[in-house]
Write a protein that holds these residues in place. Structure first.
Motif, mmCIF file in Angstrom:
data_model
loop_
_atom_site.group_PDB
_atom_site.id
_atom_site.type_symbol
_atom_site.label_atom_id
_atom_site.label_comp_id
_atom_site.label_asym_id
_atom_site.label_seq_id
_atom_site.Cartn_x
_atom_site.Cartn_y
_atom_site.Cartn_z
ATOM 1 N N UNK A 322 -23.370 17.038 10.761
ATOM 2 C CA UNK A 322 -24.560 16.548 10.065
ATOM 3 C C UNK A 322 -25.735 16.462 11.019
ATOM 4 N N UNK A 323 -26.886 16.926 10.550
ATOM 5 C CA UNK A 323 -28.106 16.728 11.322
ATOM 6 C C UNK A 323 -28.852 15.593 10.649
ATOM 7 N N UNK A 324 -29.136 14.524 11.387
ATOM 8 C CA UNK A 324 -29.726 13.317 10.809
ATOM 9 C C UNK A 324 -31.078 13.052 11.453
ATOM 10 N N UNK A 325 -31.958 12.382 10.697
ATOM 11 C CA UNK A 325 -33.221 11.939 11.292
ATOM 12 C C UNK A 325 -33.380 10.456 11.009
ATOM 13 N N UNK A 326 -33.555 9.690 12.085
ATOM 14 C CA UNK A 326 -33.689 8.237 11.920
ATOM 15 C C UNK A 326 -35.090 7.901 11.415
ATOM 16 N N UNK A 327 -35.264 6.665 10.961
ATOM 17 C CA UNK A 327 -36.603 6.263 10.494
ATOM 18 C C UNK A 327 -37.590 6.268 11.664
ATOM 19 N N UNK A 328 -37.083 6.110 12.883
ATOM 20 C CA UNK A 328 -37.941 6.173 14.074
ATOM 21 C C UNK A 328 -38.267 7.601 14.495
ATOM 22 N N UNK A 329 -37.695 8.587 13.825
ATOM 23 C CA UNK A 329 -38.014 9.993 14.100
ATOM 24 C C UNK A 329 -37.056 10.698 15.035
ATOM 25 N N UNK A 330 -35.968 10.019 15.482
ATOM 26 C CA UNK A 330 -35.015 10.689 16.386
ATOM 27 C C UNK A 330 -34.107 11.617 15.576
ATOM 28 N N UNK A 331 -33.885 12.818 16.122
ATOM 29 C CA UNK A 331 -32.950 13.765 15.480
ATOM 30 C C UNK A 331 -31.596 13.584 16.157
ATOM 31 N N UNK A 332 -30.570 13.350 15.364
ATOM 32 C CA UNK A 332 -29.236 13.077 15.903
ATOM 33 C C UNK A 332 -28.207 13.936 15.183
ATOM 34 N N UNK A 333 -27.341 14.554 15.957
ATOM 35 C CA UNK A 333 -26.258 15.341 15.364
ATOM 36 C C UNK A 333 -25.000 14.482 15.343
ATOM 37 N N UNK A 334 -24.276 14.600 14.256
ATOM 38 C CA UNK A 334 -23.076 13.774 14.104
ATOM 39 C C UNK A 334 -21.968 14.690 13.598
ATOM 40 N N UNK A 335 -20.775 14.585 14.150
ATOM 41 C CA UNK A 335 -19.690 15.398 13.583
ATOM 42 C C UNK A 335 -18.524 14.509 13.196
#
Ligand code: ATP
Length: 364
Positions: A322-335
Protein backbone atom coordinates in the motif's frame (compact mmCIF):
# COMPACT_ATOMS: atom_id res chain seq x y z
CA UNK A 1 26.47 -25.81 12.34
CA UNK A 2 29.98 -24.43 12.76
CA UNK A 3 30.55 -22.03 15.59
CA UNK A 4 30.98 -18.56 14.16
CA UNK A 5 30.80 -16.55 17.35
CA UNK A 6 32.83 -13.40 17.84
CA UNK A 7 35.40 -15.57 19.61
CA UNK A 8 35.91 -17.83 16.54
CA UNK A 9 39.48 -17.91 15.33
CA UNK A 10 40.34 -15.48 12.52
CA UNK A 11 41.49 -17.37 9.41
CA UNK A 12 41.87 -14.52 6.92
CA UNK A 13 42.75 -10.93 7.67
CA UNK A 14 42.83 -8.05 5.17
CA UNK A 15 44.80 -5.16 6.58
CA UNK A 16 44.48 -1.74 4.97
CA UNK A 17 44.05 -3.24 1.51
CA UNK A 18 44.00 -0.68 -1.30
CA UNK A 19 43.73 -1.34 -5.04
CA UNK A 20 44.16 1.59 -7.35
CA UNK A 21 43.90 1.39 -11.13
CA UNK A 22 45.19 4.94 -11.47
CA UNK A 23 41.84 6.74 -11.19
CA UNK A 24 41.22 9.65 -8.84
CA UNK A 25 39.95 7.31 -6.09
CA UNK A 26 41.10 3.73 -5.50
CA UNK A 27 38.75 1.02 -6.81
CA UNK A 28 39.01 -0.66 -3.40
CA UNK A 29 40.00 0.49 0.02
CA UNK A 30 41.35 0.98 2.39
CA UNK A 31 39.60 -2.20 3.53
CA UNK A 32 40.08 -4.00 6.84
CA UNK A 33 38.30 -7.32 7.14
CA UNK A 34 38.63 -10.35 9.40
CA UNK A 35 37.05 -13.62 8.26
CA UNK A 36 36.44 -16.22 10.98
CA UNK A 37 37.21 -19.90 10.68
CA UNK A 38 34.20 -21.86 9.42
CA UNK A 39 32.03 -18.88 8.55
CA UNK A 40 30.19 -18.09 5.33
CA UNK A 41 30.92 -14.45 4.56
CA UNK A 42 29.46 -12.64 1.58
CA UNK A 43 30.82 -9.58 -0.21
CA UNK A 44 27.64 -7.88 -1.39
CA UNK A 45 27.14 -4.66 -3.32
CA UNK A 46 26.13 -2.97 -6.54
CA UNK A 47 28.04 -3.33 -9.79
CA UNK A 48 31.48 -1.72 -9.63
CA UNK A 49 31.69 -1.50 -5.82
CA UNK A 50 34.84 -3.65 -5.71
CA UNK A 51 33.61 -7.15 -4.82
CA UNK A 52 35.53 -9.02 -7.50
CA UNK A 53 38.65 -6.92 -7.04
CA UNK A 54 38.62 -7.74 -3.31
CA UNK A 55 38.05 -11.46 -3.96
CA UNK A 56 40.86 -11.55 -6.54
CA UNK A 57 43.23 -9.91 -4.08
CA UNK A 58 42.33 -12.59 -1.53
CA UNK A 59 42.90 -15.31 -4.15
CA UNK A 60 46.20 -13.81 -5.29
CA UNK A 61 44.97 -13.19 -8.85
CA UNK A 62 45.55 -9.45 -8.29
CA UNK A 63 48.21 -7.70 -6.24
CA UNK A 64 47.00 -4.93 -3.94
CA UNK A 65 48.53 -1.48 -4.40
CA UNK A 66 49.16 -1.54 -0.66
CA UNK A 67 48.11 -3.51 2.40
CA UNK A 68 48.52 -7.05 3.67
CA UNK A 69 46.66 -10.36 3.27
CA UNK A 70 47.16 -12.76 6.18
CA UNK A 71 46.04 -16.40 5.86
CA UNK A 72 46.08 -18.40 9.10
CA UNK A 73 48.53 -15.85 10.51
CA UNK A 74 50.89 -16.05 7.50
CA UNK A 75 51.54 -13.05 5.23
CA UNK A 76 50.51 -14.32 1.76
CA UNK A 77 50.39 -10.91 0.02
CA UNK A 78 53.16 -11.76 -2.46
CA UNK A 79 52.37 -15.47 -2.77
CA UNK A 80 50.99 -16.80 -6.06
CA UNK A 81 47.48 -18.33 -6.19
CA UNK A 82 48.33 -22.08 -6.26
CA UNK A 83 50.39 -21.71 -3.11
CA UNK A 84 47.62 -19.95 -1.18
CA UNK A 85 45.60 -23.06 -0.52
CA UNK A 86 42.31 -21.58 -1.67
CA UNK A 87 39.60 -23.19 -3.80
CA UNK A 88 38.06 -20.95 -6.44
CA UNK A 89 34.75 -21.22 -8.28
CA UNK A 90 34.04 -18.68 -11.01
CA UNK A 91 30.83 -17.46 -12.57
CA UNK A 92 31.48 -19.44 -15.79
CA UNK A 93 32.80 -22.50 -13.85
CA UNK A 94 35.94 -22.52 -16.08
CA UNK A 95 35.86 -26.31 -16.52
CA UNK A 96 38.26 -27.83 -19.08
CA UNK A 97 35.87 -28.70 -21.95
CA UNK A 98 37.94 -31.58 -23.38
CA UNK A 99 38.74 -33.25 -20.09
CA UNK A 100 36.40 -35.73 -18.45
CA UNK A 101 34.66 -34.85 -15.20
CA UNK A 102 37.13 -37.10 -13.37
CA UNK A 103 40.11 -35.30 -14.93
CA UNK A 104 38.58 -31.89 -14.24
CA UNK A 105 38.17 -32.68 -10.55
CA UNK A 106 41.54 -34.46 -10.34
CA UNK A 107 43.40 -31.49 -11.85
CA UNK A 108 44.46 -29.77 -8.61
CA UNK A 109 45.52 -33.07 -7.03
CA UNK A 110 47.72 -33.98 -10.03
CA UNK A 111 49.32 -30.53 -9.88
CA UNK A 112 50.11 -31.25 -6.25
CA UNK A 113 51.57 -34.65 -7.21
CA UNK A 114 49.17 -36.61 -5.01
CA UNK A 115 49.63 -40.42 -5.52
CA UNK A 116 47.29 -42.00 -8.11
CA UNK A 117 45.25 -44.28 -5.82
CA UNK A 118 44.62 -41.36 -3.44
CA UNK A 119 43.51 -39.16 -6.37
CA UNK A 120 41.01 -41.81 -7.39
CA UNK A 121 39.66 -42.16 -3.90
CA UNK A 122 39.38 -38.39 -3.24
CA UNK A 123 37.78 -37.53 -6.61
CA UNK A 124 35.21 -40.31 -6.25
CA UNK A 125 34.42 -39.28 -2.70
CA UNK A 126 34.09 -35.58 -3.60
CA UNK A 127 31.79 -36.29 -6.56
CA UNK A 128 29.63 -38.27 -4.11
CA UNK A 129 29.61 -35.36 -1.62
CA UNK A 130 28.39 -32.88 -4.25
CA UNK A 131 25.72 -35.35 -5.36
CA UNK A 132 27.24 -36.43 -8.70
CA UNK A 133 28.17 -40.10 -8.57
CA UNK A 134 28.73 -42.01 -11.82
CA UNK A 135 29.55 -39.10 -14.13
CA UNK A 136 33.36 -39.47 -14.03
CA UNK A 137 33.69 -40.36 -17.71
CA UNK A 138 31.44 -37.67 -19.17
CA UNK A 139 32.58 -34.38 -20.66
CA UNK A 140 31.35 -31.06 -19.19
CA UNK A 141 28.93 -30.42 -22.07
CA UNK A 142 27.21 -33.73 -21.28
CA UNK A 143 26.02 -32.26 -17.97
CA UNK A 144 23.32 -29.71 -17.07
CA UNK A 145 24.23 -26.23 -15.81
CA UNK A 146 23.55 -27.21 -12.19
CA UNK A 147 25.65 -30.36 -12.54
CA UNK A 148 28.53 -28.38 -14.06
CA UNK A 149 28.30 -26.02 -11.11
CA UNK A 150 28.67 -28.99 -8.76
CA UNK A 151 31.70 -30.23 -10.69
CA UNK A 152 33.29 -26.79 -10.28
CA UNK A 153 32.58 -27.00 -6.55
CA UNK A 154 34.04 -30.52 -6.36
CA UNK A 155 37.16 -29.38 -8.21
CA UNK A 156 37.64 -26.49 -5.78
CA UNK A 157 36.94 -28.57 -2.68
CA UNK A 158 38.91 -31.72 -3.52
CA UNK A 159 42.22 -30.02 -2.74
CA UNK A 160 40.90 -29.46 0.81
CA UNK A 161 41.47 -25.70 0.67
CA UNK A 162 41.67 -23.54 3.77
CA UNK A 163 39.14 -21.19 2.20
CA UNK A 164 36.57 -21.58 -0.57
CA UNK A 165 36.10 -18.50 -2.79
CA UNK A 166 32.94 -18.24 -4.87
CA UNK A 167 32.60 -15.46 -7.47
CA UNK A 168 28.90 -15.09 -8.45
CA UNK A 169 28.73 -18.86 -8.99
CA UNK A 170 24.98 -18.97 -9.46
CA UNK A 171 24.41 -16.20 -11.98
CA UNK A 172 24.37 -18.47 -15.04
CA UNK A 173 21.63 -20.71 -13.66
CA UNK A 174 17.90 -20.28 -14.16
CA UNK A 175 15.87 -18.82 -11.27
CA UNK A 176 14.59 -22.14 -9.87
CA UNK A 177 17.95 -23.85 -9.95
CA UNK A 178 19.62 -20.77 -8.54
CA UNK A 179 17.40 -20.96 -5.47
CA UNK A 180 18.01 -24.68 -5.01
CA UNK A 181 21.77 -24.30 -5.37
CA UNK A 182 21.77 -21.62 -2.63
CA UNK A 183 20.60 -24.22 -0.14
CA UNK A 184 22.85 -26.94 -1.56
CA UNK A 185 25.98 -24.80 -1.30
CA UNK A 186 25.10 -23.58 2.19
CA UNK A 187 24.38 -27.14 3.30
CA UNK A 188 27.66 -28.42 1.83
CA UNK A 189 29.59 -25.55 3.43
CA UNK A 190 28.13 -26.39 6.83
CA UNK A 191 28.70 -30.13 6.47
CA UNK A 192 32.35 -29.59 5.56
CA UNK A 193 32.78 -26.64 7.95
CA UNK A 194 34.77 -24.81 5.29
CA UNK A 195 35.37 -21.08 5.54
CA UNK A 196 33.69 -19.56 2.48
CA UNK A 197 33.80 -16.13 0.89
CA UNK A 198 31.02 -15.54 -1.60
CA UNK A 199 30.56 -12.64 -4.01
CA UNK A 200 27.12 -11.54 -5.18
CA UNK A 201 25.05 -8.46 -5.98
CA UNK A 202 21.88 -10.32 -4.97
CA UNK A 203 20.69 -9.43 -1.48
CA UNK A 204 18.36 -12.42 -1.10
CA UNK A 205 21.17 -14.78 -2.00
CA UNK A 206 23.52 -13.08 0.46
CA UNK A 207 20.96 -13.16 3.28
CA UNK A 208 19.85 -16.75 2.79
CA UNK A 209 23.39 -18.16 2.66
CA UNK A 210 25.60 -16.09 4.94
CA UNK A 211 26.64 -15.92 8.56
CA UNK A 212 27.85 -12.38 7.90
CA UNK A 213 27.58 -9.95 5.02
CA UNK A 214 30.01 -7.16 4.12
CA UNK A 215 28.10 -4.58 2.10
CA UNK A 216 30.48 -2.65 -0.14
CA UNK A 217 29.95 0.90 -1.37
CA UNK A 218 32.47 2.47 -3.76
CA UNK A 219 35.32 0.25 -2.60
CA UNK A 220 34.61 0.58 1.12
CA UNK A 221 32.78 -1.64 3.58
CA UNK A 222 29.62 0.33 4.30
CA UNK A 223 28.54 -2.20 6.96
CA UNK A 224 29.61 -5.64 8.12
CA UNK A 225 27.35 -7.86 10.19
CA UNK A 226 24.81 -10.65 10.36
CA UNK A 227 21.95 -10.25 7.86
CA UNK A 228 19.68 -9.21 10.76
CA UNK A 229 22.10 -6.41 11.73
CA UNK A 230 22.12 -4.94 8.25
CA UNK A 231 18.36 -5.16 7.94
CA UNK A 232 17.41 -3.97 11.44
CA UNK A 233 20.20 -1.49 12.13
CA UNK A 234 21.47 0.00 8.88
CA UNK A 235 24.09 2.64 9.62
CA UNK A 236 23.47 4.81 6.55
CA UNK A 237 20.96 5.67 3.85
CA UNK A 238 22.95 3.55 1.38
CA UNK A 239 22.63 0.43 3.56
CA UNK A 240 18.96 1.08 4.37
CA UNK A 241 18.12 1.42 0.66
CA UNK A 242 20.28 -1.40 -0.68
CA UNK A 243 18.99 -3.90 1.87
CA UNK A 244 15.24 -4.44 1.51
CA UNK A 245 12.71 -1.63 1.22
CA UNK A 246 12.69 1.33 3.56
CA UNK A 247 10.57 4.39 4.25
CA UNK A 248 13.08 7.18 4.86
CA UNK A 249 11.50 10.38 6.15
CA UNK A 250 13.74 13.43 6.54
CA UNK A 251 13.59 15.08 9.96
CA UNK A 252 15.46 16.52 12.89
CA UNK A 253 16.50 15.12 16.26
CA UNK A 254 14.59 17.02 18.94
CA UNK A 255 15.47 15.03 22.04
CA UNK A 256 16.39 11.75 23.70
CA UNK A 257 14.20 9.59 25.97
CA UNK A 258 15.01 6.20 27.49
CA UNK A 259 17.81 5.51 25.03
CA UNK A 260 15.66 6.40 22.02
CA UNK A 261 15.93 9.55 19.94
CA UNK A 262 12.90 11.68 19.14
CA UNK A 263 12.79 12.64 15.49
CA UNK A 264 10.50 15.40 14.26
CA UNK A 265 9.36 14.66 10.72
CA UNK A 266 7.40 17.90 10.21
CA UNK A 267 3.61 18.23 10.35
CA UNK A 268 3.12 14.62 11.45
CA UNK A 269 5.06 15.29 14.66
CA UNK A 270 7.69 13.41 16.66
CA UNK A 271 8.55 9.70 16.57
CA UNK A 272 10.80 7.61 18.81
CA UNK A 273 13.53 5.71 17.05
CA UNK A 274 16.60 3.61 17.75
CA UNK A 275 19.76 5.47 16.76
CA UNK A 276 21.60 2.89 14.60
CA UNK A 277 25.03 4.51 15.01
CA UNK A 278 24.59 5.89 18.53
CA UNK A 279 26.01 9.20 17.34
CA UNK A 280 22.96 11.46 16.87
CA UNK A 281 22.38 14.46 19.10
CA UNK A 282 19.66 17.07 19.50
CA UNK A 283 19.57 19.45 16.53
CA UNK A 284 21.07 16.95 14.04
CA UNK A 285 19.41 16.41 10.68
CA UNK A 286 18.27 12.76 10.59
CA UNK A 287 16.31 10.23 8.59
CA UNK A 288 13.49 8.42 10.32
CA UNK A 289 13.39 4.91 8.88
CA UNK A 290 10.64 2.33 9.10
CA UNK A 291 10.44 -0.88 7.09
CA UNK A 292 7.14 -1.30 5.17
CA UNK A 293 6.13 -4.44 7.10
CA UNK A 294 6.61 -2.65 10.43
CA UNK A 295 4.04 0.04 9.66
CA UNK A 296 1.05 -0.93 11.82
CA UNK A 297 -2.41 -0.35 10.32
CA UNK A 298 -5.47 0.49 12.45
CA UNK A 299 -9.06 0.84 11.40
CA UNK A 300 -9.81 3.57 13.98
CA UNK A 301 -7.99 6.48 15.51
CA UNK A 302 -6.08 6.15 18.77
CA UNK A 303 -3.49 8.21 20.67
CA UNK A 304 -0.22 8.36 18.73
CA UNK A 305 -1.78 7.14 15.46
CA UNK A 306 -1.47 9.05 12.19
CA UNK A 307 -4.36 9.43 9.81
CA UNK A 308 -3.63 8.52 6.21
CA UNK A 309 -5.28 7.82 2.88
CA UNK A 310 -4.57 4.87 0.64
CA UNK A 311 -3.13 6.20 -2.64
CA UNK A 312 -2.30 2.92 -4.32
CA UNK A 313 -2.71 -0.77 -3.67
CA UNK A 314 -0.60 -3.42 -5.39
CA UNK A 315 -1.44 -7.09 -4.99
CA UNK A 316 1.59 -9.33 -5.48
CA UNK A 317 0.10 -12.66 -4.39
CA UNK A 318 1.53 -13.19 -0.95
CA UNK A 319 1.68 -9.47 -0.11
CA UNK A 320 -0.51 -6.39 -0.35
CA UNK A 321 1.64 -3.29 -0.87
CA UNK A 322 0.00 0.00 0.00
CA UNK A 323 1.14 3.50 -0.78
CA UNK A 324 -0.24 5.83 1.90
CA UNK A 325 -0.23 9.59 2.41
CA UNK A 326 -0.54 10.98 5.92
CA UNK A 327 -2.50 14.13 6.71
CA UNK A 328 0.91 15.78 7.27
CA UNK A 329 1.86 14.94 3.67
CA UNK A 330 4.35 12.09 4.30
CA UNK A 331 4.29 9.28 1.72
CA UNK A 332 4.66 5.89 3.41
CA UNK A 333 4.78 2.42 1.91
CA UNK A 334 3.29 -0.40 3.90
CA UNK A 335 3.29 -4.10 3.12
CA UNK A 336 0.97 -6.62 4.69
CA UNK A 337 0.33 -10.31 4.19
CA UNK A 338 -2.42 -10.96 1.72
CA UNK A 339 -5.11 -11.60 4.34
CA UNK A 340 -8.83 -10.69 4.10
CA UNK A 341 -8.54 -7.64 6.43
CA UNK A 342 -6.05 -5.97 4.07
CA UNK A 343 -7.44 -7.02 0.71
CA UNK A 344 -10.22 -4.43 0.54
CA UNK A 345 -8.01 -1.40 1.24
CA UNK A 346 -8.65 0.35 -2.06
CA UNK A 347 -7.34 3.79 -3.09
CA UNK A 348 -9.26 6.56 -1.29
CA UNK A 349 -9.76 4.47 1.85
CA UNK A 350 -9.05 6.28 5.18
CA UNK A 351 -6.80 4.44 7.61
CA UNK A 352 -4.70 5.06 10.72
CA UNK A 353 -1.18 3.96 11.20
CA UNK A 354 1.50 3.70 13.86
CA UNK A 355 5.22 4.05 13.27
CA UNK A 356 6.41 2.52 16.52
CA UNK A 357 9.44 0.54 15.46
CA UNK A 358 11.55 3.15 13.68
CA UNK A 359 15.25 3.74 13.33
CA UNK A 360 17.11 7.04 13.18
CA UNK A 361 19.97 7.40 10.71
CA UNK A 362 22.35 10.24 10.06
CA UNK A 363 21.04 12.32 7.16
CA UNK A 364 23.56 12.08 4.32
P1 ATP B 1 30.43 -6.32 -10.78
O1 ATP B 1 29.34 -6.75 -9.83
O2 ATP B 1 29.91 -5.47 -11.90
O3 ATP B 1 31.33 -7.42 -11.22
P2 ATP B 1 32.34 -5.50 -8.74
O4 ATP B 1 31.73 -5.00 -7.48
O5 ATP B 1 32.87 -6.88 -8.74
O6 ATP B 1 31.36 -5.26 -9.95
P3 ATP B 1 35.00 -4.73 -9.55
O7 ATP B 1 35.02 -5.59 -10.77
O8 ATP B 1 35.79 -5.16 -8.39
O9 ATP B 1 33.50 -4.45 -9.09
O10 ATP B 1 35.46 -3.26 -9.99
C1 ATP B 1 35.62 -2.20 -9.06
C2 ATP B 1 36.01 -0.94 -9.82
O11 ATP B 1 37.30 -1.09 -10.39
C3 ATP B 1 35.08 -0.57 -10.96
O12 ATP B 1 34.93 0.82 -10.98
C4 ATP B 1 35.82 -1.07 -12.18
O13 ATP B 1 35.48 -0.29 -13.31
C5 ATP B 1 37.26 -0.86 -11.77
N1 ATP B 1 38.17 -1.84 -12.44
C6 ATP B 1 38.12 -3.19 -12.30
N2 ATP B 1 39.11 -3.76 -13.01
C7 ATP B 1 39.81 -2.76 -13.61
C8 ATP B 1 40.96 -2.71 -14.47
N3 ATP B 1 41.58 -3.82 -14.84
N4 ATP B 1 41.38 -1.49 -14.88
C9 ATP B 1 40.76 -0.36 -14.48
N5 ATP B 1 39.68 -0.34 -13.66
C10 ATP B 1 39.21 -1.51 -13.23
Amino acid sequence: MMATSDAAEPILVLRQIVKSYGGSAPAVGPVDLTVRKGEFLTLLGPSGCGKTTTLHIIAGLLSPTSGTVLLAGRDVTGIEPPKRDMGLVFQNYALFPHKTIFDNVAFGLRMRKVPKPEIHQRVTEMLGIVGLPNVENRLPDQLSGGQRQRVALARALVIQPTILLLDEPLSNLDAMLRKRMRYEIRDLQQRLGITTIFVTHDQDEAFEMSDRVALLEKGHIAQLGAPEDLYDRPVSRFVAEFIGDANLLPGKVVGMTNGLVQVNIGKDGNFSATDTTGSLKAGDAALFMIRPERVALLHASEAGALQAKVLKRVFSGELINLELETTGGAKITCSKPSLPQYRDLAPGHDIWLRLDDGRALKAS
